[in-house]
Scaffold this active site. Sequence first.
Site, PDB file in Angstrom:
ATOM      1  N   THR A 124       0.837  -1.205   0.000  1.00  0.00           N
ATOM      2  CA  THR A 124       0.000   0.000   0.000  1.00  0.00           C
ATOM      3  C   THR A 124       0.869   1.252   0.000  1.00  0.00           C
ATOM      4  OG1 THR A 124      -1.416   1.299   1.483  1.00  0.00           O
ATOM      5  CG2 THR A 124      -0.145  -0.410   2.515  1.00  0.00           C
ATOM      6  N   ASP A 125       0.306   2.346  -0.525  1.00  0.00           N
ATOM      7  CA  ASP A 125       1.036   3.625  -0.473  1.00  0.00           C
ATOM      8  C   ASP A 125       1.175   4.123   0.969  1.00  0.00           C
ATOM      9  OD1 ASP A 125      -1.629   4.315  -0.053  1.00  0.00           O
ATOM     10  OD2 ASP A 125      -1.677   5.921  -1.534  1.00  0.00           O
ATOM     11  N   GLU A 126       0.396   3.544   1.900  1.00  0.00           N
ATOM     12  CA  GLU A 126       0.428   4.038   3.281  1.00  0.00           C
ATOM     13  C   GLU A 126       1.781   3.780   3.951  1.00  0.00           C
ATOM     14  OE1 GLU A 126      -3.157   3.515   5.563  1.00  0.00           O
ATOM     15  OE2 GLU A 126      -4.364   3.324   3.755  1.00  0.00           O
ATOM     16  N   TYR A 149      -1.275  -0.457  11.192  1.00  0.00           N
ATOM     17  CA  TYR A 149      -1.539  -1.116   9.899  1.00  0.00           C
ATOM     18  C   TYR A 149      -0.400  -0.863   8.926  1.00  0.00           C
ATOM     19  CZ  TYR A 149      -3.235  -1.468   5.081  1.00  0.00           C
ATOM     20  OH  TYR A 149      -3.334  -1.733   3.735  1.00  0.00           O
ATOM     21  N   SER A 152       2.829  -2.513   9.827  1.00  0.00           N
ATOM     22  CA  SER A 152       2.876  -3.970   9.570  1.00  0.00           C
ATOM     23  C   SER A 152       3.072  -4.237   8.077  1.00  0.00           C
ATOM     24  CB  SER A 152       1.608  -4.653  10.101  1.00  0.00           C
ATOM     25  OG  SER A 152       0.474  -4.290   9.330  1.00  0.00           O
ATOM     26  N   LYS A 153       2.464  -3.413   7.215  1.00  0.00           N
ATOM     27  CA  LYS A 153       2.645  -3.608   5.767  1.00  0.00           C
ATOM     28  C   LYS A 153       4.082  -3.264   5.354  1.00  0.00           C
ATOM     29  CE  LYS A 153      -0.123  -4.572   3.092  1.00  0.00           C
ATOM     30  NZ  LYS A 153      -0.614  -5.890   2.601  1.00  0.00           N
TER      31      LYS A 153
HETATM   32  P1  NAD Z   1     -10.031  -6.873   2.958  1.00  0.00           P
HETATM   33  O1  NAD Z   1      -9.909  -6.541   4.399  1.00  0.00           O
HETATM   34  O2  NAD Z   1     -11.286  -6.574   2.230  1.00  0.00           O
HETATM   35  O3  NAD Z   1      -9.718  -8.431   2.737  1.00  0.00           O
HETATM   36  C1  NAD Z   1      -8.676  -9.094   3.362  1.00  0.00           C
HETATM   37  C2  NAD Z   1      -8.873 -10.591   3.150  1.00  0.00           C
HETATM   38  O4  NAD Z   1      -7.763 -11.282   3.755  1.00  0.00           O
HETATM   39  C3  NAD Z   1     -10.136 -11.147   3.803  1.00  0.00           C
HETATM   40  O5  NAD Z   1     -10.801 -12.010   2.908  1.00  0.00           O
HETATM   41  C4  NAD Z   1      -9.618 -11.913   5.001  1.00  0.00           C
HETATM   42  O6  NAD Z   1     -10.432 -13.005   5.379  1.00  0.00           O
HETATM   43  C5  NAD Z   1      -8.258 -12.388   4.492  1.00  0.00           C
HETATM   44  N1  NAD Z   1      -7.330 -12.693   5.588  1.00  0.00           N
HETATM   45  C6  NAD Z   1      -7.038 -11.915   6.666  1.00  0.00           C
HETATM   46  N2  NAD Z   1      -6.158 -12.557   7.455  1.00  0.00           N
HETATM   47  C7  NAD Z   1      -5.850 -13.721   6.842  1.00  0.00           C
HETATM   48  C8  NAD Z   1      -4.983 -14.796   7.154  1.00  0.00           C
HETATM   49  N3  NAD Z   1      -4.254 -14.794   8.281  1.00  0.00           N
HETATM   50  N4  NAD Z   1      -4.902 -15.840   6.310  1.00  0.00           N
HETATM   51  C9  NAD Z   1      -5.654 -15.882   5.169  1.00  0.00           C
HETATM   52  N5  NAD Z   1      -6.503 -14.898   4.840  1.00  0.00           N
HETATM   53  C10 NAD Z   1      -6.594 -13.833   5.655  1.00  0.00           C
HETATM   54  O7  NAD Z   1      -8.783  -6.154   2.257  1.00  0.00           O
HETATM   55  P2  NAD Z   1      -8.632  -5.456   0.836  1.00  0.00           P
HETATM   56  O8  NAD Z   1      -9.083  -4.057   0.940  1.00  0.00           O
HETATM   57  O9  NAD Z   1      -9.178  -6.342  -0.191  1.00  0.00           O
HETATM   58  O10 NAD Z   1      -7.037  -5.420   0.716  1.00  0.00           O
HETATM   59  C11 NAD Z   1      -6.323  -6.505   0.136  1.00  0.00           C
HETATM   60  C12 NAD Z   1      -4.840  -6.183   0.123  1.00  0.00           C
HETATM   61  O11 NAD Z   1      -4.617  -4.982  -0.605  1.00  0.00           O
HETATM   62  C13 NAD Z   1      -4.252  -5.960   1.513  1.00  0.00           C
HETATM   63  O12 NAD Z   1      -2.980  -6.550   1.545  1.00  0.00           O
HETATM   64  C14 NAD Z   1      -4.155  -4.445   1.627  1.00  0.00           C
HETATM   65  O13 NAD Z   1      -3.102  -4.072   2.483  1.00  0.00           O
HETATM   66  C15 NAD Z   1      -3.877  -4.064   0.194  1.00  0.00           C
HETATM   67  N6  NAD Z   1      -4.313  -2.719  -0.201  1.00  0.00           N
HETATM   68  C16 NAD Z   1      -5.612  -2.325   0.008  1.00  0.00           C
HETATM   69  C17 NAD Z   1      -6.013  -1.067  -0.407  1.00  0.00           C
HETATM   70  C18 NAD Z   1      -7.444  -0.602  -0.244  1.00  0.00           C
HETATM   71  O14 NAD Z   1      -7.747   0.554  -0.532  1.00  0.00           O
HETATM   72  N7  NAD Z   1      -8.364  -1.441   0.173  1.00  0.00           N
HETATM   73  C19 NAD Z   1      -5.106  -0.195  -1.020  1.00  0.00           C
HETATM   74  C20 NAD Z   1      -3.773  -0.645  -1.218  1.00  0.00           C
HETATM   75  C21 NAD Z   1      -3.416  -1.905  -0.808  1.00  0.00           C
HETATM   76  P1  TYD Z   2     -10.308   4.583   5.018  1.00  0.00           P
HETATM   77  O1  TYD Z   2     -11.376   4.208   4.042  1.00  0.00           O
HETATM   78  O2  TYD Z   2     -10.328   3.988   6.378  1.00  0.00           O
HETATM   79  O3  TYD Z   2      -8.910   4.314   4.293  1.00  0.00           O
HETATM   80  P2  TYD Z   2      -7.399   4.732   4.757  1.00  0.00           P
HETATM   81  O4  TYD Z   2      -7.422   5.221   6.138  1.00  0.00           O
HETATM   82  O5  TYD Z   2      -6.673   3.432   4.634  1.00  0.00           O
HETATM   83  O6  TYD Z   2      -6.972   5.768   3.771  1.00  0.00           O
HETATM   84  O7  TYD Z   2     -10.331   6.161   5.188  1.00  0.00           O
HETATM   85  C1  TYD Z   2     -10.206   7.032   4.066  1.00  0.00           C
HETATM   86  C2  TYD Z   2     -10.207   8.439   4.586  1.00  0.00           C
HETATM   87  O8  TYD Z   2     -11.499   8.740   5.141  1.00  0.00           O
HETATM   88  C3  TYD Z   2      -9.218   8.700   5.707  1.00  0.00           C
HETATM   89  O9  TYD Z   2      -8.729  10.040   5.593  1.00  0.00           O
HETATM   90  C4  TYD Z   2     -10.066   8.584   6.977  1.00  0.00           C
HETATM   91  C5  TYD Z   2     -11.406   9.120   6.524  1.00  0.00           C
HETATM   92  N1  TYD Z   2     -12.593   8.547   7.207  1.00  0.00           N
HETATM   93  C6  TYD Z   2     -13.540   9.406   7.791  1.00  0.00           C
HETATM   94  O10 TYD Z   2     -13.415  10.644   7.779  1.00  0.00           O
HETATM   95  N2  TYD Z   2     -14.626   8.823   8.391  1.00  0.00           N
HETATM   96  C7  TYD Z   2     -14.815   7.474   8.432  1.00  0.00           C
HETATM   97  O11 TYD Z   2     -15.818   7.016   9.014  1.00  0.00           O
HETATM   98  C8  TYD Z   2     -13.838   6.628   7.814  1.00  0.00           C
HETATM   99  C9  TYD Z   2     -13.981   5.139   7.835  1.00  0.00           C
HETATM  100  C10 TYD Z   2     -12.748   7.212   7.209  1.00  0.00           C
END
Ligand code: NAD
Ligand code: TYD
Length: 338
Positions: A124-126, A149, A152-153
């Site tokens: 992630t960019d985070e 979070y 850990s990433k």
């Molecule tokens: P999500 O939370 O929707 O899904 C995570 C999935 O991982 C779930 O199905 C969960 O059951 C599974 N999981 C968790 N712990 C596990 C374990 N110990 N063993 C096997 N499976 C396990 O997450 P997401 O938003 O789909 O994100 C997926 C990946 O992309 C993550 O690695 C996240 O860091 C990365 N990512 C997400 C975003 C975003 O905006 N959502 C952006 C950049 C990167």
């Molecule tokens: P989020 O969807 O949790 O993604 P991330 O923190 O990984 O970027 O949050 C996106 C942005 O929205 C972040 O600036 C936090 C803000 N936010 C709120 O203002 N209210 C909310 O209830 C949530 C979930 C997020």
Amino acid sequence: MKLLVTGGAGFIGSNFIRYMLGKYPDYEIINFDKLTYAGNLDNLADAESNPNYHFIKKDIADSKAVEGILSDGVNAIVNFAAETHVDRSLMNASEFILTNVLGTQVLLGAALKYGIEKFIQISTDEVYGSLDSEGYFTEDTPLAPNSPYSASKASADMLALSYHKSFGLPVTITRCSNNYGPYQFPEKLIPLFIANAMEDKPLPIYGDGKYIRDWIYVEDHCRAVDLVLHKGRDGEIYNIGGGNERENLWITEFILDYFHKPKSLITYVKDRPGHDRRYAIDATKIKAELEFEPAVDLETGLEKTIQWYENNRPWWEKIRTGEYIEYYEKQYLQREKI
Ligand code: NAD
Ligand code: TYD
């Protein structure tokens, strides 16, 4: 190609599996997922009848389970499995370390043992921390994570690179900006605000609402991961971004306007501790090397997403019960208004 997709029952993983099954009908895809609160087999109900799709409910930190699958002859791993919500990591970080750090190390170790040809670590960019109003994250930006979070990433990224440098494991890392689209768990900003707006519930804005994220439609992210899997170079990092920087308030007003709901649903609440002000991706590398361009503009993608949540109300209503309510009450209803 036999592909192991971990975390395939989550938001991005399920979209990725659907995309890959459609694009490569001869690939065999194993979805390896622990089914945490965020994992949901409803996300892939349409894939269940596909003979090339298999699901296995296991934990990536369980080395026996991982080795059991890899010993059967897997070509490549795409690791989406993770605990992903910043707010939850602030309440309790231990699962984030177990899955995101230990789980990734278990996968890397097993990948090495069984000679996996390609390991894509979805990051992630985070991990880069926060930007002021100027500048962009490049692949060379130093890691400076601010939440448990993102820490850990970042740890997982360092481990993945160490397995490449020390042992030659063919690892490639992707670092994507904020995704949105169908099947996103309604704890994240966009699906939470869509569901709340539909139910006339308050939309809790953290701090001043001027925090900026660079939004990408999930299918564009899936396309980028497919390119990295097939054409990305080992040992490299690729940033992926949508080029859609918006303040949270802009997103919120877009959702309210779509439903013709009043701005009075916006509720300013206490800020998230350590809240990163701005994320913005410089995606020059993936554009130049792999010819990746996001295809979906933000307005179109948001409308498609909102329509999906309108048309799939039972999907999110089923989630917004039990554990979710407990979490929501802790997270929002007990946050003081400001
Ligand atoms: P999500 O939370 O929707 O899904 C995570 C999935 O991982 C779930 O199905 C969960 O059951 C599974 N999981 C968790 N712990 C596990 C374990 N110990 N063993 C096997 N499976 C396990 O997450 P997401 O938003 O789909 O994100 C997926 C990946 O992309 C993550 O690695 C996240 O860091 C990365 N990512 C997400 C975003 C975003 O905006 N959502 C952006 C950049 C990167
Ligand atoms: P989020 O969807 O949790 O993604 P991330 O923190 O990984 O970027 O949050 C996106 C942005 O929205 C972040 O600036 C936090 C803000 N936010 C709120 O203002 N209210 C909310 O209830 C949530 C979930 C997020």
